[in-house]
Design a protein around this motif. Structure first.
Motif, PDB file in Angstrom:
ATOM      1  N   ALA A  32       0.819  -1.213   0.000  1.00 44.76           N
ATOM      2  CA  ALA A  32       0.000   0.000   0.000  1.00 44.76           C
ATOM      3  C   ALA A  32       0.854   1.264   0.000  1.00 44.76           C
ATOM      4  CB  ALA A  32      -0.944  -0.008   1.196  1.00 44.76           C
ATOM      5  N   ARG A  33       1.922   1.257   0.753  1.00 42.80           N
ATOM      6  CA  ARG A  33       2.783   2.450   0.804  1.00 42.80           C
ATOM      7  C   ARG A  33       3.463   2.714  -0.529  1.00 42.80           C
ATOM      8  NH1 ARG A  33       5.228   2.144   6.913  1.00 42.80           N
ATOM      9  NH2 ARG A  33       3.251   2.663   7.907  1.00 42.80           N
ATOM     10  N   TYR A  34       3.723   1.653  -1.261  1.00 44.79           N
ATOM     11  CA  TYR A  34       4.303   1.810  -2.596  1.00 44.79           C
ATOM     12  C   TYR A  34       3.319   2.533  -3.519  1.00 44.79           C
ATOM     13  CZ  TYR A  34       6.702   0.617  -6.946  1.00 44.79           C
ATOM     14  OH  TYR A  34       7.344   0.686  -8.144  1.00 44.79           O
ATOM     15  N   VAL A  35       2.028   2.259  -3.340  1.00 37.44           N
ATOM     16  CA  VAL A  35       1.001   2.942  -4.138  1.00 37.44           C
ATOM     17  C   VAL A  35       1.066   4.434  -3.871  1.00 37.44           C
ATOM     18  CG1 VAL A  35      -1.487   3.224  -4.493  1.00 37.44           C
ATOM     19  CG2 VAL A  35      -0.503   0.932  -4.278  1.00 37.44           C
ATOM     20  N   SER A  36       1.194   4.810  -2.621  1.00 36.81           N
ATOM     21  CA  SER A  36       1.303   6.222  -2.263  1.00 36.81           C
ATOM     22  C   SER A  36       2.509   6.862  -2.951  1.00 36.81           C
ATOM     23  CB  SER A  36       1.427   6.360  -0.741  1.00 36.81           C
ATOM     24  OG  SER A  36       1.635   7.688  -0.379  1.00 36.81           O
ATOM     25  N   GLN A  37       3.633   6.188  -2.908  1.00 32.95           N
ATOM     26  CA  GLN A  37       4.846   6.704  -3.562  1.00 32.95           C
ATOM     27  C   GLN A  37       4.646   6.824  -5.067  1.00 32.95           C
ATOM     28  OE1 GLN A  37       6.673   8.278  -1.187  1.00 32.95           O
ATOM     29  NE2 GLN A  37       8.374   7.665  -2.468  1.00 32.95           N
ATOM     30  N   ALA A  38       4.043   5.807  -5.672  1.00 33.04           N
ATOM     31  CA  ALA A  38       3.822   5.826  -7.116  1.00 33.04           C
ATOM     32  C   ALA A  38       2.929   6.997  -7.524  1.00 33.04           C
ATOM     33  CB  ALA A  38       3.210   4.505  -7.574  1.00 33.04           C
ATOM     34  N   LEU A  39       1.929   7.294  -6.711  1.00 35.95           N
ATOM     35  CA  LEU A  39       1.045   8.419  -7.030  1.00 35.95           C
ATOM     36  C   LEU A  39       1.779   9.746  -6.907  1.00 35.95           C
ATOM     37  CD1 LEU A  39      -2.332   7.273  -5.455  1.00 35.95           C
ATOM     38  CD2 LEU A  39      -1.711   7.390  -7.878  1.00 35.95           C
ATOM     39  N   LYS A  40       2.668   9.850  -5.935  1.00 39.27           N
ATOM     40  CA  LYS A  40       3.461  11.079  -5.788  1.00 39.27           C
ATOM     41  C   LYS A  40       4.369  11.297  -6.991  1.00 39.27           C
ATOM     42  CE  LYS A  40       3.632  10.973  -0.772  1.00 39.27           C
ATOM     43  NZ  LYS A  40       4.420  10.642   0.396  1.00 39.27           N
ATOM     44  N   TRP A  50      -6.068  10.604  -8.691  1.00 37.47           N
ATOM     45  CA  TRP A  50      -5.414  10.250  -7.429  1.00 37.47           C
ATOM     46  C   TRP A  50      -6.332  10.451  -6.233  1.00 37.47           C
ATOM     47  CZ3 TRP A  50      -5.352  14.066  -3.852  1.00 37.47           C
ATOM     48  CH2 TRP A  50      -5.528  15.372  -4.308  1.00 37.47           C
ATOM     49  N   HIS A  51      -7.250  11.389  -6.368  1.00 33.93           N
ATOM     50  CA  HIS A  51      -8.141  11.723  -5.259  1.00 33.93           C
ATOM     51  C   HIS A  51      -9.110  10.594  -4.920  1.00 33.93           C
ATOM     52  CE1 HIS A  51     -10.229  12.838  -8.954  1.00 33.93           C
ATOM     53  NE2 HIS A  51     -11.361  12.658  -8.293  1.00 33.93           N
ATOM     54  N   ARG A  52      -9.229   9.614  -5.791  1.00 34.79           N
ATOM     55  CA  ARG A  52     -10.128   8.482  -5.552  1.00 34.79           C
ATOM     56  C   ARG A  52      -9.468   7.379  -4.727  1.00 34.79           C
ATOM     57  NH1 ARG A  52     -11.963   8.584 -11.782  1.00 34.79           N
ATOM     58  NH2 ARG A  52     -13.109  10.562 -11.680  1.00 34.79           N
ATOM     59  N   VAL A  53      -8.226   7.588  -4.299  1.00 35.47           N
ATOM     60  CA  VAL A  53      -7.520   6.593  -3.497  1.00 35.47           C
ATOM     61  C   VAL A  53      -7.437   7.105  -2.057  1.00 35.47           C
ATOM     62  CG1 VAL A  53      -5.423   5.226  -3.259  1.00 35.47           C
ATOM     63  CG2 VAL A  53      -6.198   5.919  -5.540  1.00 35.47           C
TER      64      VAL A  53
END
Length: 108
Positions: A32-40, A50-53
Motif C-alpha cells: 500500500a505504501r508503494y502505491v502512495s509513492q507511485a502516485l506522488k 489520485w483523489h479516488r484513493v
C-alpha cells in the motif's frame, strides 16, 4: 509503477479504492505504501484520479486541513462522494471491479 497508475486510472468517477486494494489489483499485495509513492511520482500528464484513493479505513490519508486534504475532499465531493470529516463510507462508494473489468482492462 505503471501497473499502479493503470489501476488508479480505472477507478470510475464517484467511486474510491484503498491504497491496499490498488496494490492487490496491481499484483503487489501488501504494498500500500508503494502505491502512495507511485502516485506522488506520477507524471502530471497522466491526469490520474489520485483523489479516488483513500486509506483502508475510508479516510483521506493527508493531515486534516492541509491543502492536499482540502483538495482531495473537494474533488471527491464534486463527484457526488459524501465526505464527512475526511471519511468516506466504503460501503457506499468502494469500487468493486467486476470480473469482466479485471479480465479485459488489466494488461498484466
Amino acid at each position: 509503477m505503471a501497473r499502479i497508475w493503470h489501476i488508479v486510472g480505472l477507478i470510475p468517477e464517484g467511486k474510491v479504492s484503498s491504497y491496499g486494494k490498488v496494490a492487490d489489483l496491481a499484483g503487489l499485495p501488501g504494498r500500500a505504501r508503494y502505491v502512495s509513492q507511485a502516485l506522488k511520482l506520477a507524471p502530471t500528464e497522466l491526469n490520474l484520479p489520485w483523489h479516488r484513493v483513500i486509506n483502508s479505513q475510508g479516510k483521506i490519508a493527508f493531515a486534516e486541513h492541509t491543502p492536499a486534504f482540502i483538495e482531495q475532499m473537494q474533488r471527491l465531493r464534486s463527484e457526488q462522494v459524501i465526505v464527512n470529516r475526511g471519511r468516506v463510507a466504503l460501503s457506499n462508494y468502494q469500487w468493486r471491479p467486476d470480473l469482466a473489468t479485471l479480465v479485459l482492462e488489466l494488461p498484466f
